[in-house]
Design a protein around this motif. Structure first.
Motif, PDB file in Angstrom:
ATOM      1  N   ARG A 169       0.834  -1.213   0.000  1.00 31.53           N
ATOM      2  CA  ARG A 169       0.000   0.000   0.000  1.00 31.53           C
ATOM      3  C   ARG A 169       0.864   1.256   0.000  1.00 31.53           C
ATOM      4  NH1 ARG A 169      -5.248   0.762   1.594  1.00 31.53           N
ATOM      5  NH2 ARG A 169      -4.512   2.438   2.905  1.00 31.53           N
ATOM      6  N   PHE A 170       1.950   1.231   0.767  1.00 33.93           N
ATOM      7  CA  PHE A 170       2.871   2.357   0.831  1.00 33.93           C
ATOM      8  C   PHE A 170       3.464   2.636  -0.548  1.00 33.93           C
ATOM      9  CE2 PHE A 170       7.269   3.839   1.520  1.00 33.93           C
ATOM     10  CZ  PHE A 170       6.994   5.031   2.169  1.00 33.93           C
ATOM     11  N   MET A 171       3.876   1.591  -1.252  1.00 30.37           N
ATOM     12  CA  MET A 171       4.454   1.764  -2.584  1.00 30.37           C
ATOM     13  C   MET A 171       3.422   2.310  -3.567  1.00 30.37           C
ATOM     14  SD  MET A 171       7.544   1.132  -2.098  1.00 30.37           S
ATOM     15  CE  MET A 171       8.113   1.219  -3.774  1.00 30.37           C
ATOM     16  N   VAL A 172       2.205   1.801  -3.522  1.00 26.72           N
ATOM     17  CA  VAL A 172       1.146   2.278  -4.425  1.00 26.72           C
ATOM     18  C   VAL A 172       0.863   3.756  -4.174  1.00 26.72           C
ATOM     19  CG1 VAL A 172      -1.311   2.061  -4.968  1.00 26.72           C
ATOM     20  CG2 VAL A 172       0.107   0.016  -4.766  1.00 26.72           C
ATOM     21  N   LEU A 173       0.781   4.147  -2.907  1.00 28.71           N
ATOM     22  CA  LEU A 173       0.538   5.554  -2.593  1.00 28.71           C
ATOM     23  C   LEU A 173       1.690   6.442  -3.061  1.00 28.71           C
ATOM     24  CD1 LEU A 173      -1.061   5.287   0.943  1.00 28.71           C
ATOM     25  CD2 LEU A 173      -2.161   6.044  -1.156  1.00 28.71           C
ATOM     26  N   ASN A 174       2.917   5.965  -2.918  1.00 30.54           N
ATOM     27  CA  ASN A 174       4.062   6.741  -3.389  1.00 30.54           C
ATOM     28  C   ASN A 174       4.029   6.922  -4.899  1.00 30.54           C
ATOM     29  OD1 ASN A 174       5.277   7.348  -0.973  1.00 30.54           O
ATOM     30  ND2 ASN A 174       6.472   5.465  -0.943  1.00 30.54           N
ATOM     31  N   ILE A 175       3.670   5.886  -5.614  1.00 26.54           N
ATOM     32  CA  ILE A 175       3.573   5.985  -7.077  1.00 26.54           C
ATOM     33  C   ILE A 175       2.480   6.984  -7.464  1.00 26.54           C
ATOM     34  CG2 ILE A 175       2.934   4.714  -9.162  1.00 26.54           C
ATOM     35  CD1 ILE A 175       4.361   2.272  -7.845  1.00 26.54           C
ATOM     36  N   LYS A 176       1.337   6.941  -6.770  1.00 28.16           N
ATOM     37  CA  LYS A 176       0.263   7.891  -7.052  1.00 28.16           C
ATOM     38  C   LYS A 176       0.721   9.324  -6.801  1.00 28.16           C
ATOM     39  CE  LYS A 176      -3.749   4.972  -6.167  1.00 28.16           C
ATOM     40  NZ  LYS A 176      -4.932   4.772  -5.313  1.00 28.16           N
ATOM     41  N   MET A 177       1.455   9.540  -5.724  1.00 30.11           N
ATOM     42  CA  MET A 177       1.956  10.888  -5.429  1.00 30.11           C
ATOM     43  C   MET A 177       2.949  11.341  -6.482  1.00 30.11           C
ATOM     44  SD  MET A 177       2.283  11.270  -1.304  1.00 30.11           S
ATOM     45  CE  MET A 177       3.410   9.932  -1.091  1.00 30.11           C
ATOM     46  N   LEU A 178       3.822  10.456  -6.943  1.00 26.34           N
ATOM     47  CA  LEU A 178       4.775  10.808  -7.988  1.00 26.34           C
ATOM     48  C   LEU A 178       4.058  11.214  -9.273  1.00 26.34           C
ATOM     49  CD1 LEU A 178       7.565   8.131  -7.507  1.00 26.34           C
ATOM     50  CD2 LEU A 178       7.726  10.588  -7.096  1.00 26.34           C
TER      51      LEU A 178
ATOM     52  N   SER B 281       4.408  14.871 -10.825  1.00 31.46           N
ATOM     53  CA  SER B 281       4.996  14.986 -12.159  1.00 31.46           C
ATOM     54  C   SER B 281       4.054  15.749 -13.116  1.00 31.46           C
ATOM     55  CB  SER B 281       5.336  13.611 -12.725  1.00 31.46           C
ATOM     56  OG  SER B 281       4.159  12.880 -12.968  1.00 31.46           O
ATOM     57  N   LYS B 282       2.760  15.663 -12.907  1.00 35.83           N
ATOM     58  CA  LYS B 282       1.822  16.393 -13.740  1.00 35.83           C
ATOM     59  C   LYS B 282       1.862  17.894 -13.468  1.00 35.83           C
ATOM     60  CE  LYS B 282      -1.616  12.789 -14.489  1.00 35.83           C
ATOM     61  NZ  LYS B 282      -3.000  12.363 -14.240  1.00 35.83           N
ATOM     62  N   SER B 283       2.215  18.270 -12.255  1.00 35.88           N
ATOM     63  CA  SER B 283       2.219  19.690 -11.903  1.00 35.88           C
ATOM     64  C   SER B 283       3.523  20.385 -12.280  1.00 35.88           C
ATOM     65  CB  SER B 283       1.957  19.853 -10.409  1.00 35.88           C
ATOM     66  OG  SER B 283       3.065  19.373  -9.671  1.00 35.88           O
ATOM     67  N   HIS B 284       4.562  19.647 -12.598  1.00 35.01           N
ATOM     68  CA  HIS B 284       5.853  20.276 -12.919  1.00 35.01           C
ATOM     69  C   HIS B 284       6.149  20.202 -14.379  1.00 35.01           C
ATOM     70  CE1 HIS B 284       7.787  20.397  -8.722  1.00 35.01           C
ATOM     71  NE2 HIS B 284       6.483  20.584  -8.656  1.00 35.01           N
TER      72      HIS B 284
END
Length: 53
Positions: free
Chosen positions: A37-46, A50-53
């Motif tokens: 779950r931690f990895m999935v959430l990190n990927i979602k945050m990335l 990445s869309k905002s930059h």
């Protein structure tokens, strides 16, 4: 009374509070599942960052 109904308790205000079952307790305490779950959430945050930059 069904098994699902046993997870609900009434208090003085007649509000229902759900008590987690055995499967939910296992998933909350399983280290491997929490890591996934931690990895999935990190990927979602990335993806969001990445869309905002």
């Amino acid at each position: 009374m069904s098994k699902e109904e046993e997870n609900f308790q009434k208090n003085d205000n007649f509000k229902l509070t759900m008590i987690p079952g055995s499967f939910v307790k296992m998933m909350r305490t399983c280290i491997l599942w929490q890591f996934i779950r931690f990895m999935v959430l990190n990927i979602k945050m990335l993806v969001v960052v990445s869309k905002s930059h």
